[in-house]
Scaffold this motif. Structure first.
Motif, PDB file in Angstrom:
ATOM      1  N   GLY A 112       0.827  -1.198   0.000  1.00 51.03           N
ATOM      2  CA  GLY A 112       0.000   0.000   0.000  1.00 51.03           C
ATOM      3  C   GLY A 112       0.858   1.242   0.000  1.00 51.03           C
ATOM      4  N   ILE A 113       0.284   2.338  -0.465  1.00 51.01           N
ATOM      5  CA  ILE A 113       1.003   3.605  -0.517  1.00 51.01           C
ATOM      6  C   ILE A 113       0.030   4.721  -0.148  1.00 51.01           C
ATOM      7  CG2 ILE A 113       0.559   3.902  -3.000  1.00 51.01           C
ATOM      8  CD1 ILE A 113       3.442   5.085  -3.162  1.00 51.01           C
ATOM      9  N   ASN A 114       0.513   5.662   0.674  1.00 54.57           N
ATOM     10  CA  ASN A 114      -0.392   6.719   1.091  1.00 54.57           C
ATOM     11  C   ASN A 114      -0.597   7.715  -0.039  1.00 54.57           C
ATOM     12  OD1 ASN A 114       2.080   8.126   1.213  1.00 54.57           O
ATOM     13  ND2 ASN A 114       1.335   9.410   2.895  1.00 54.57           N
ATOM     14  N   TRP A 115      -1.455   8.705   0.196  1.00 50.78           N
ATOM     15  CA  TRP A 115      -1.893   9.582  -0.880  1.00 50.78           C
ATOM     16  C   TRP A 115      -0.749  10.392  -1.485  1.00 50.78           C
ATOM     17  CZ3 TRP A 115      -1.556  14.943  -0.662  1.00 50.78           C
ATOM     18  CH2 TRP A 115      -1.189  15.475   0.572  1.00 50.78           C
ATOM     19  N   SER A 116       0.249  10.747  -0.680  1.00 56.14           N
ATOM     20  CA  SER A 116       1.337  11.569  -1.200  1.00 56.14           C
ATOM     21  C   SER A 116       2.488  10.735  -1.747  1.00 56.14           C
ATOM     22  CB  SER A 116       1.869  12.476  -0.095  1.00 56.14           C
ATOM     23  OG  SER A 116       2.524  11.706   0.904  1.00 56.14           O
ATOM     24  N   GLY A 117       2.475   9.446  -1.449  1.00 57.29           N
ATOM     25  CA  GLY A 117       3.578   8.594  -1.869  1.00 57.29           C
ATOM     26  C   GLY A 117       4.715   8.542  -0.869  1.00 57.29           C
ATOM     27  N   GLY A 118       4.572   9.229   0.258  1.00 59.00           N
ATOM     28  CA  GLY A 118       5.644   9.284   1.231  1.00 59.00           C
ATOM     29  C   GLY A 118       5.682   8.135   2.214  1.00 59.00           C
ATOM     30  N   SER A 119       4.651   7.307   2.224  1.00 59.28           N
ATOM     31  CA  SER A 119       4.575   6.185   3.162  1.00 59.28           C
ATOM     32  C   SER A 119       4.108   4.946   2.432  1.00 59.28           C
ATOM     33  CB  SER A 119       3.614   6.522   4.299  1.00 59.28           C
ATOM     34  OG  SER A 119       3.499   5.436   5.198  1.00 59.28           O
ATOM     35  N   THR A 120       4.786   3.841   2.703  1.00 62.53           N
ATOM     36  CA  THR A 120       4.420   2.578   2.084  1.00 62.53           C
ATOM     37  C   THR A 120       4.348   1.475   3.141  1.00 62.53           C
ATOM     38  OG1 THR A 120       6.743   2.083   1.582  1.00 62.53           O
ATOM     39  CG2 THR A 120       5.444   3.162  -0.144  1.00 62.53           C
ATOM     40  N   ARG A 121       3.674   0.402   2.783  1.00 63.53           N
ATOM     41  CA  ARG A 121       3.532  -0.740   3.687  1.00 63.53           C
ATOM     42  C   ARG A 121       3.504  -1.988   2.825  1.00 63.53           C
ATOM     43  NH1 ARG A 121      -1.383  -1.467   8.142  1.00 63.53           N
ATOM     44  NH2 ARG A 121      -0.588  -3.374   9.128  1.00 63.53           N
ATOM     45  N   TYR A 122       4.166  -3.049   3.325  1.00 59.58           N
ATOM     46  CA  TYR A 122       4.267  -4.283   2.560  1.00 59.58           C
ATOM     47  C   TYR A 122       3.904  -5.490   3.416  1.00 59.58           C
ATOM     48  CZ  TYR A 122       6.912  -1.408  -0.724  1.00 59.58           C
ATOM     49  OH  TYR A 122       7.295  -0.429  -1.612  1.00 59.58           O
ATOM     50  N   ALA A 123       3.348  -6.488   2.769  1.00 57.30           N
ATOM     51  CA  ALA A 123       3.190  -7.778   3.426  1.00 57.30           C
ATOM     52  C   ALA A 123       4.579  -8.356   3.670  1.00 57.30           C
ATOM     53  CB  ALA A 123       2.372  -8.716   2.548  1.00 57.30           C
ATOM     54  N   ASP A 124       4.721  -9.095   4.774  1.00 53.52           N
ATOM     55  CA  ASP A 124       6.029  -9.672   5.105  1.00 53.52           C
ATOM     56  C   ASP A 124       6.557 -10.552   3.975  1.00 53.52           C
ATOM     57  OD1 ASP A 124       5.329 -10.152   8.664  1.00 53.52           O
ATOM     58  OD2 ASP A 124       6.046  -8.402   7.545  1.00 53.52           O
ATOM     59  N   SER A 125       5.646 -11.204   3.276  1.00 49.74           N
ATOM     60  CA  SER A 125       6.049 -12.158   2.237  1.00 49.74           C
ATOM     61  C   SER A 125       6.696 -11.486   1.024  1.00 49.74           C
ATOM     62  CB  SER A 125       4.848 -12.972   1.779  1.00 49.74           C
ATOM     63  OG  SER A 125       3.823 -12.120   1.282  1.00 49.74           O
ATOM     64  N   VAL A 126       6.522 -10.170   0.856  1.00 49.11           N
ATOM     65  CA  VAL A 126       7.071  -9.495  -0.326  1.00 49.11           C
ATOM     66  C   VAL A 126       8.085  -8.409   0.028  1.00 49.11           C
ATOM     67  CG1 VAL A 126       4.916  -9.946  -1.540  1.00 49.11           C
ATOM     68  CG2 VAL A 126       5.308  -7.685  -0.524  1.00 49.11           C
ATOM     69  N   LYS A 127       8.302  -8.174   1.313  1.00 48.05           N
ATOM     70  CA  LYS A 127       9.254  -7.133   1.722  1.00 48.05           C
ATOM     71  C   LYS A 127      10.624  -7.399   1.138  1.00 48.05           C
ATOM     72  CE  LYS A 127       7.309  -5.530   6.104  1.00 48.05           C
ATOM     73  NZ  LYS A 127       7.443  -5.568   7.585  1.00 48.05           N
ATOM     74  N   GLY A 128      11.225  -6.338   0.612  1.00 39.00           N
ATOM     75  CA  GLY A 128      12.556  -6.450   0.032  1.00 39.00           C
ATOM     76  C   GLY A 128      12.552  -6.912  -1.409  1.00 39.00           C
ATOM     77  N   ARG A 129      11.401  -7.359  -1.905  1.00 40.28           N
ATOM     78  CA  ARG A 129      11.307  -7.834  -3.284  1.00 40.28           C
ATOM     79  C   ARG A 129      10.375  -6.967  -4.128  1.00 40.28           C
ATOM     80  NH1 ARG A 129       9.076 -12.589  -4.378  1.00 40.28           N
ATOM     81  NH2 ARG A 129       7.709 -12.630  -2.558  1.00 40.28           N
ATOM     82  N   PHE A 130       9.311  -6.451  -3.522  1.00 43.98           N
ATOM     83  CA  PHE A 130       8.330  -5.649  -4.240  1.00 43.98           C
ATOM     84  C   PHE A 130       8.452  -4.183  -3.814  1.00 43.98           C
ATOM     85  CE2 PHE A 130       4.840  -9.101  -4.984  1.00 43.98           C
ATOM     86  CZ  PHE A 130       5.794  -9.949  -5.516  1.00 43.98           C
ATOM     87  N   THR A 131       8.147  -3.295  -4.760  1.00 47.84           N
ATOM     88  CA  THR A 131       8.152  -1.866  -4.477  1.00 47.84           C
ATOM     89  C   THR A 131       6.909  -1.231  -5.089  1.00 47.84           C
ATOM     90  OG1 THR A 131      10.580  -1.801  -4.522  1.00 47.84           O
ATOM     91  CG2 THR A 131       9.410   0.296  -4.689  1.00 47.84           C
ATOM     92  N   ILE A 132       6.166  -0.524  -4.257  1.00 46.60           N
ATOM     93  CA  ILE A 132       4.990   0.192  -4.735  1.00 46.60           C
ATOM     94  C   ILE A 132       5.340   1.668  -4.893  1.00 46.60           C
ATOM     95  CG2 ILE A 132       4.074   0.578  -2.400  1.00 46.60           C
ATOM     96  CD1 ILE A 132       1.245   0.258  -3.594  1.00 46.60           C
ATOM     97  N   SER A 133       4.810   2.284  -5.928  1.00 49.70           N
ATOM     98  CA  SER A 133       5.034   3.712  -6.154  1.00 49.70           C
ATOM     99  C   SER A 133       3.813   4.275  -6.862  1.00 49.70           C
ATOM    100  CB  SER A 133       6.301   3.939  -6.979  1.00 49.70           C
ATOM    101  OG  SER A 133       6.203   3.296  -8.238  1.00 49.70           O
ATOM    102  N   ARG A 134       3.764   5.591  -6.934  1.00 45.78           N
ATOM    103  CA  ARG A 134       2.625   6.215  -7.594  1.00 45.78           C
ATOM    104  C   ARG A 134       3.042   7.477  -8.332  1.00 45.78           C
ATOM    105  NH1 ARG A 134      -1.795   7.210  -3.328  1.00 45.78           N
ATOM    106  NH2 ARG A 134      -2.867   8.211  -5.078  1.00 45.78           N
ATOM    107  N   ASP A 135       2.318   7.761  -9.381  1.00 45.83           N
ATOM    108  CA  ASP A 135       2.517   8.972 -10.173  1.00 45.83           C
ATOM    109  C   ASP A 135       1.183   9.707 -10.157  1.00 45.83           C
ATOM    110  OD1 ASP A 135       2.797  10.930 -12.059  1.00 45.83           O
ATOM    111  OD2 ASP A 135       3.503   9.608 -13.652  1.00 45.83           O
TER     112      ASP A 135
END
Length: 127
Positions: free
Chosen positions: A50-73
């Motif tokens: 997940g990513i907050n509205w400004s893109g400054g905060s993200t959260r990941y499931a433990d199973s994908v941490k370090g492998r997946f990256t969420i971003s927004r434009d």
């Protein structure tokens, strides 16, 4: 009509990478937290990132941490999920969705807190 469309799924070998995109239309989601979920048949939909509205905060499931990256434009109202080092257990239909409430900085992982689900895109990781 409000729509979220996921793009970028496919078949990839273990260790490979994919980049998913979620394109929004019908309204602006620039003030809403966004998230990626995934689901396999017979299982509940699970939070991936997940990513907050400004893109400054993200959260990941433990199973994908370090492998997946969420971003927004926010200029182009698109949310991305970069998936690296893919594993067979990442195989699922991936969905993007928008939080029901805008301007949240605390990201939620319950799918019932999200709406405007896309149709999903299949990701298959072969062993």
């Amino acid at each position: 009509q409000v729509r979220l469309v996921e793009i970028g799924g496919g078949l990839v070998q273990t260790g490979g990478s994919l980049r998913l995109s979620c394109e929004a239309s019908g309204r602006s989601f620039s003030t809403y937290p966004m998230a990626w979920f995934r689901q396999v048949p017979g299982n509940e939909r699970e939070f991936v990132a997940g990513i907050n509205w400004s893109g400054g905060s993200t959260r990941y499931a433990d199973s994908v941490k370090g492998r997946f990256t969420i971003s927004r434009d926010n200029a182009n109202i698109t949310v991305f999920l970069q998936m690296n080092s893919l594993k067979p257990e990442d195989t699922a239909v991936y969905y993007c969705a928008a939080d029901k409430n805008p301007y949240r900085n605390v990201l939620r992982y319950n799918p019932y807190d999200y709406e405007h689900w896309g149709q999903g895109t299949q990701v298959t990781v072969s062993s």
